[in-house]
Write a protein that holds these residues in place. Structure first.
Motif, PDB file in Angstrom:
ATOM      1  N   SER A 181      45.489  96.134  13.132  1.00 30.06           N
ATOM      2  CA  SER A 181      44.343  95.241  13.268  1.00 30.06           C
ATOM      3  C   SER A 181      44.573  94.218  14.382  1.00 30.06           C
ATOM      4  O   SER A 181      45.679  93.713  14.563  1.00 30.06           O
ATOM      5  N   ARG A 182      43.515  93.901  15.106  1.00 33.97           N
ATOM      6  CA  ARG A 182      43.629  92.870  16.147  1.00 33.97           C
ATOM      7  C   ARG A 182      43.960  91.516  15.539  1.00 33.97           C
ATOM      8  O   ARG A 182      44.641  90.697  16.153  1.00 33.97           O
ATOM      9  N   ILE A 183      43.476  91.271  14.324  1.00 34.88           N
ATOM     10  CA  ILE A 183      43.808  90.020  13.636  1.00 34.88           C
ATOM     11  C   ILE A 183      45.303  89.973  13.332  1.00 34.88           C
ATOM     12  O   ILE A 183      45.978  88.961  13.555  1.00 34.88           O
ATOM     13  N   ALA A 184      45.831  91.079  12.831  1.00 35.49           N
ATOM     14  CA  ALA A 184      47.267  91.137  12.533  1.00 35.49           C
ATOM     15  C   ALA A 184      48.088  90.905  13.789  1.00 35.49           C
ATOM     16  O   ALA A 184      49.067  90.147  13.781  1.00 35.49           O
ATOM     17  N   LYS A 185      47.687  91.542  14.877  1.00 38.20           N
ATOM     18  CA  LYS A 185      48.433  91.364  16.135  1.00 38.20           C
ATOM     19  C   LYS A 185      48.339  89.925  16.615  1.00 38.20           C
ATOM     20  O   LYS A 185      49.329  89.356  17.079  1.00 38.20           O
ATOM     21  N   TRP A 186      47.164  89.310  16.503  1.00 33.64           N
ATOM     22  CA  TRP A 186      47.009  87.918  16.936  1.00 33.64           C
ATOM     23  C   TRP A 186      47.903  86.999  16.103  1.00 33.64           C
ATOM     24  O   TRP A 186      48.558  86.106  16.652  1.00 33.64           O
ATOM     25  N   LEU A 187      47.941  87.215  14.802  1.00 32.15           N
ATOM     26  CA  LEU A 187      48.790  86.390  13.945  1.00 32.15           C
ATOM     27  C   LEU A 187      50.263  86.547  14.319  1.00 32.15           C
ATOM     28  O   LEU A 187      51.012  85.572  14.341  1.00 32.15           O
ATOM     29  N   LEU A 188      50.687  87.763  14.610  1.00 32.42           N
ATOM     30  CA  LEU A 188      52.074  87.991  15.010  1.00 32.42           C
ATOM     31  C   LEU A 188      52.366  87.373  16.379  1.00 32.42           C
ATOM     32  O   LEU A 188      53.430  86.796  16.590  1.00 32.42           O
TER      33      LEU A 188
END
Length: 199
Positions: free
Chosen positions: A145-152
């Protein structure tokens, strides 16, 4: 955001709201066997809330280098375990030798490879011959997910790895390494890697 997370209560509220703390509880329940009487060392224990979710009767020792976190842990959970504001190093490995389990929840991605290998070697030394290192961290994965990548990308940890990166650094020290990728543990989209390593 990173400054806010330095406050123990706000850090825990963030962990709870996103489901990240719940992910730790789920992963421990699914991948780790804990029984009364076991000696458990928790490196990077933070404010100590995990103790609410561990079995009664374990011998728990928490390590963290954040003074505010350790002070909070001692006040809130000092009746359930002991806490040390110090780095886990060779001296600690010698002092606390004979652990059944070492936990590192959300720690590996804060440490670069060279320093991490030294710490992992100290963990190997503190464990019993059949002891287990349990780890849980955020993980990059193709197609996540793009959200997951952004959080990481915006995590306080500067060394978030993909599965092969975690596998490589763990296998440099431990003979047996099992990794599992989970993206169904938290309320917000996020990718976790759970590691169970043995000598």
């Amino acid at each position: 955001m990173k400054a806010i997370l330095n406050h123990p209560a706000l850090y825990q509220a963030y962990q709870n709201a996103g489901g990240f703390f719940g992910a730790r509880i789920k992963a421990i329940a699914e991948y780790l066997t804990l029984r009364p009487g076991m000696r458990v060392i928790d490196i990077g224990c933070g404010p100590g809330y995990i103790l609410r979710h561990l079995p009664d009767g374990i011998d728990y020792t928490g390590f963290d280098i954040d003074e505010a976190y350790i002070a909070h842990a001692q006040r809130s959970f000092g009746h359930l375990g002991t806490f040390h504001c110090r780095r886990f190093d060779a001296a600690a490995a010698k002092e606390f030798a004979g652990a059944d389990v070492v936990m590192m929840n959300g720690v590996l991605h804060h440490v670069g490879d060279d320093e991490l290998k030294t710490t992992l070697a100290d963990i190997r030394d503190v464990l019993k011959s059949d002891g287990v290192l349990f780890t849980l961290d955020g993980c990059y994965q193709e197609g996540q997910s793009r959200i997951a990548k952004w959080l990481l990308d915006n995590d306080r940890g500067e060394f978030v790895r993909d599965r092969s990166g975690y596998d490589r650094v763990l296998r440099d020290i431990f003979a047996k390494v099992q990794l599992a990728i989970r993206d169904d543990y938290s309320r917000v989209p996020y990718t976790f890697v759970i590691g169970v390593s043995q000598k």
